[in-house]
Motif scaffolding. Structure first.
Motif, PDB file in Angstrom:
ATOM      1  N   LEU A  17      -3.018   9.312 -18.181  1.00 14.42           N
ATOM      2  CA  LEU A  17      -2.065   9.109 -16.748  1.00 14.42           C
ATOM      3  C   LEU A  17      -2.564   9.649 -16.053  1.00 14.42           C
ATOM      4  O   LEU A  17      -3.029   9.274 -14.745  1.00 14.42           O
ATOM      5  CB  LEU A  17      -0.600  10.480 -17.024  1.00 14.42           C
ATOM      6  CG  LEU A  17      -0.089  10.508 -15.506  1.00 14.42           C
ATOM      7  CD1 LEU A  17       0.232   9.311 -15.421  1.00 14.42           C
ATOM      8  CD2 LEU A  17       0.789  11.912 -15.917  1.00 14.42           C
ATOM      9  N   LEU A  18      -3.833  10.715 -15.886  1.00  9.95           N
ATOM     10  CA  LEU A  18      -4.839  11.700 -15.111  1.00  9.95           C
ATOM     11  C   LEU A  18      -6.126  10.056 -14.746  1.00  9.95           C
ATOM     12  O   LEU A  18      -7.067  10.148 -13.925  1.00  9.95           O
ATOM     13  CB  LEU A  18      -5.587  12.374 -15.855  1.00  9.95           C
ATOM     14  CG  LEU A  18      -4.860  13.542 -15.676  1.00  9.95           C
ATOM     15  CD1 LEU A  18      -5.429  14.335 -15.763  1.00  9.95           C
ATOM     16  CD2 LEU A  18      -3.569  14.192 -14.836  1.00  9.95           C
ATOM     17  N   GLU A  19      -6.231   9.626 -15.809  1.00  9.10           N
ATOM     18  CA  GLU A  19      -7.179   7.989 -15.631  1.00  9.10           C
ATOM     19  C   GLU A  19      -6.659   7.002 -14.809  1.00  9.10           C
ATOM     20  O   GLU A  19      -7.552   6.497 -13.999  1.00  9.10           O
ATOM     21  CB  GLU A  19      -7.958   8.061 -17.128  1.00  9.10           C
ATOM     22  CG  GLU A  19      -8.739   8.725 -18.088  1.00  9.10           C
ATOM     23  CD  GLU A  19      -8.600   8.398 -19.231  1.00  9.10           C
ATOM     24  OE1 GLU A  19      -8.429   7.461 -19.936  1.00  9.10           O
ATOM     25  OE2 GLU A  19      -9.980   8.796 -20.075  1.00  9.10           O
ATOM     26  N   ARG A  20      -5.543   6.966 -15.580  1.00 11.71           N
ATOM     27  CA  ARG A  20      -4.645   5.869 -13.786  1.00 11.71           C
ATOM     28  C   ARG A  20      -4.507   6.515 -12.971  1.00 11.71           C
ATOM     29  O   ARG A  20      -4.947   5.321 -11.535  1.00 11.71           O
ATOM     30  CB  ARG A  20      -3.402   4.995 -15.109  1.00 11.71           C
ATOM     31  CG  ARG A  20      -3.099   4.715 -16.385  1.00 11.71           C
ATOM     32  CD  ARG A  20      -1.916   4.557 -16.768  1.00 11.71           C
ATOM     33  NE  ARG A  20      -1.347   3.826 -15.823  1.00 11.71           N
ATOM     34  CZ  ARG A  20       0.099   3.251 -15.336  1.00 11.71           C
ATOM     35  NH1 ARG A  20       0.616   4.175 -16.446  1.00 11.71           N
ATOM     36  NH2 ARG A  20       0.462   2.897 -15.154  1.00 11.71           N
ATOM     37  N   ILE A  21      -4.421   7.742 -12.592  1.00 17.63           N
ATOM     38  CA  ILE A  21      -4.966   7.885 -11.009  1.00 17.63           C
ATOM     39  C   ILE A  21      -5.693   8.243 -10.517  1.00 17.63           C
ATOM     40  O   ILE A  21      -5.926   7.507  -9.686  1.00 17.63           O
ATOM     41  CB  ILE A  21      -3.711   9.176 -11.405  1.00 17.63           C
ATOM     42  CG1 ILE A  21      -3.008   9.599 -11.458  1.00 17.63           C
ATOM     43  CG2 ILE A  21      -3.978  10.014  -9.803  1.00 17.63           C
ATOM     44  CD1 ILE A  21      -1.697  10.526 -11.825  1.00 17.63           C
ATOM     45  N   VAL A  22      -6.937   8.501 -11.740  1.00 21.26           N
ATOM     46  CA  VAL A  22      -8.177   7.963 -10.928  1.00 21.26           C
ATOM     47  C   VAL A  22      -8.174   6.758  -9.928  1.00 21.26           C
ATOM     48  O   VAL A  22      -8.902   6.198  -9.560  1.00 21.26           O
ATOM     49  CB  VAL A  22      -9.510   8.579 -11.396  1.00 21.26           C
ATOM     50  CG1 VAL A  22     -10.495   8.520 -11.455  1.00 21.26           C
ATOM     51  CG2 VAL A  22      -9.327  10.467 -11.779  1.00 21.26           C
ATOM     52  N   VAL A  23      -8.038   5.794 -11.027  1.00 22.60           N
ATOM     53  CA  VAL A  23      -8.255   4.338 -11.031  1.00 22.60           C
ATOM     54  C   VAL A  23      -7.498   3.697 -10.016  1.00 22.60           C
ATOM     55  O   VAL A  23      -7.702   2.902  -8.987  1.00 22.60           O
ATOM     56  CB  VAL A  23      -7.806   3.365 -12.442  1.00 22.60           C
ATOM     57  CG1 VAL A  23      -7.675   1.419 -12.096  1.00 22.60           C
ATOM     58  CG2 VAL A  23      -9.106   3.695 -12.997  1.00 22.60           C
ATOM     59  N   LEU A  24      -6.476   4.414 -10.059  1.00 21.05           N
ATOM     60  CA  LEU A  24      -5.252   4.167  -8.623  1.00 21.05           C
ATOM     61  C   LEU A  24      -5.571   4.223  -7.572  1.00 21.05           C
ATOM     62  O   LEU A  24      -5.566   3.322  -6.263  1.00 21.05           O
ATOM     63  CB  LEU A  24      -3.652   3.995  -8.629  1.00 21.05           C
ATOM     64  CG  LEU A  24      -3.651   3.339  -9.834  1.00 21.05           C
ATOM     65  CD1 LEU A  24      -2.246   4.246 -10.064  1.00 21.05           C
ATOM     66  CD2 LEU A  24      -3.026   1.823  -9.833  1.00 21.05           C
ATOM     67  N   GLU A  25      -6.195   5.495  -7.365  1.00 25.53           N
ATOM     68  CA  GLU A  25      -7.065   6.338  -5.660  1.00 25.53           C
ATOM     69  C   GLU A  25      -7.422   5.517  -5.519  1.00 25.53           C
ATOM     70  O   GLU A  25      -8.199   5.318  -4.170  1.00 25.53           O
ATOM     71  CB  GLU A  25      -7.062   7.761  -5.968  1.00 25.53           C
ATOM     72  CG  GLU A  25      -5.368   8.347  -6.318  1.00 25.53           C
ATOM     73  CD  GLU A  25      -5.667   9.382  -6.680  1.00 25.53           C
ATOM     74  OE1 GLU A  25      -7.169  10.523  -7.450  1.00 25.53           O
ATOM     75  OE2 GLU A  25      -5.573  10.701  -6.085  1.00 25.53           O
ATOM     76  N   VAL A  82       1.188  -1.616   0.204  1.00 26.95           N
ATOM     77  CA  VAL A  82      -0.220  -0.299   0.321  1.00 26.95           C
ATOM     78  C   VAL A  82       1.412   1.292  -0.256  1.00 26.95           C
ATOM     79  O   VAL A  82       0.685   2.334  -0.821  1.00 26.95           O
ATOM     80  CB  VAL A  82      -0.985  -0.082   1.442  1.00 26.95           C
ATOM     81  CG1 VAL A  82      -1.694   1.212   1.217  1.00 26.95           C
ATOM     82  CG2 VAL A  82      -2.070  -1.213   0.873  1.00 26.95           C
ATOM     83  N   LYS A  83       2.054   1.339   0.700  1.00 22.31           N
ATOM     84  CA  LYS A  83       3.246   2.275   0.958  1.00 22.31           C
ATOM     85  C   LYS A  83       3.420   2.478  -0.220  1.00 22.31           C
ATOM     86  O   LYS A  83       3.528   3.630  -0.749  1.00 22.31           O
ATOM     87  CB  LYS A  83       3.752   2.258   1.584  1.00 22.31           C
ATOM     88  CG  LYS A  83       4.633   3.540   2.459  1.00 22.31           C
ATOM     89  CD  LYS A  83       5.730   3.016   3.435  1.00 22.31           C
ATOM     90  CE  LYS A  83       6.379   4.355   3.326  1.00 22.31           C
ATOM     91  NZ  LYS A  83       8.058   3.988   4.960  1.00 22.31           N
ATOM     92  N   ALA A  84       3.962   1.701  -0.720  1.00 22.21           N
ATOM     93  CA  ALA A  84       4.644   1.716  -2.302  1.00 22.21           C
ATOM     94  C   ALA A  84       3.591   2.087  -3.432  1.00 22.21           C
ATOM     95  O   ALA A  84       4.154   3.001  -4.746  1.00 22.21           O
ATOM     96  CB  ALA A  84       4.930  -0.152  -2.796  1.00 22.21           C
ATOM     97  N   LEU A  85       2.109   1.904  -3.173  1.00 19.48           N
ATOM     98  CA  LEU A  85       1.560   2.508  -3.912  1.00 19.48           C
ATOM     99  C   LEU A  85       0.748   3.962  -4.462  1.00 19.48           C
ATOM    100  O   LEU A  85       0.920   4.686  -4.958  1.00 19.48           O
ATOM    101  CB  LEU A  85      -0.024   1.392  -4.076  1.00 19.48           C
ATOM    102  CG  LEU A  85      -1.177   1.854  -5.249  1.00 19.48           C
ATOM    103  CD1 LEU A  85      -0.413   1.628  -6.358  1.00 19.48           C
ATOM    104  CD2 LEU A  85      -2.027   0.722  -4.843  1.00 19.48           C
ATOM    105  N   ILE A  92       1.348   6.752  -6.456  1.00 17.78           N
ATOM    106  CA  ILE A  92       0.787   7.790  -7.297  1.00 17.78           C
ATOM    107  C   ILE A  92       0.819   8.775  -6.971  1.00 17.78           C
ATOM    108  O   ILE A  92       0.641   9.692  -8.095  1.00 17.78           O
ATOM    109  CB  ILE A  92      -0.585   7.593  -6.631  1.00 17.78           C
ATOM    110  CG1 ILE A  92      -1.848   5.860  -7.033  1.00 17.78           C
ATOM    111  CG2 ILE A  92      -1.667   8.588  -6.530  1.00 17.78           C
ATOM    112  CD1 ILE A  92      -2.527   5.735  -5.510  1.00 17.78           C
ATOM    113  N   GLU A  93       2.026   9.357  -6.153  1.00 18.06           N
ATOM    114  CA  GLU A  93       2.075  10.631  -5.799  1.00 18.06           C
ATOM    115  C   GLU A  93       2.998  10.650  -7.379  1.00 18.06           C
ATOM    116  O   GLU A  93       3.523  11.337  -7.607  1.00 18.06           O
ATOM    117  CB  GLU A  93       2.799  11.002  -4.849  1.00 18.06           C
ATOM    118  CG  GLU A  93       1.757  10.555  -3.458  1.00 18.06           C
ATOM    119  CD  GLU A  93       1.103  12.153  -3.402  1.00 18.06           C
ATOM    120  OE1 GLU A  93       0.981  12.921  -3.897  1.00 18.06           O
ATOM    121  OE2 GLU A  93      -0.351  11.314  -3.298  1.00 18.06           O
TER     122      GLU A  93
END
Length: 72
Positions: free
Chosen positions: A47-55, A13-16, A20-21
């Protein structure tokens, strides 16, 4: 043995979160200096879509962890 699994999960989780950051900072950099506007826009949008999914995934993981801790 369960504590090892929990420790490993916290590390993942910390690595993820770090990933994301890093992706967010890359998105900000792409916003500042577009070299090829069409390509930069598409890659930034992806990239922004990937960020949303990862968040969203992070939120789900964290809610599952708090639920698991609460049920013990």
């Amino acid at each position: 043995m369960n504590w090892i699994e929990q420790w490993m999960e916290r590390r993942r989780v910390k690595a993820l979160k770090i990933k994301i950051e890093r992706m967010k900072s890359e998105a900000k950099e792409a916003e500042v200096e577009p070299l090829m506007p069409a390509v930069e826009t598409i890659s930034r949008r992806i990239l922004l879509e990937r960020i949303v999914v990862l968040e969203k995934a992070m939120e789900k993981i964290e809610s599952q962890q708090t639920t698991a801790l609460g049920s013990k």
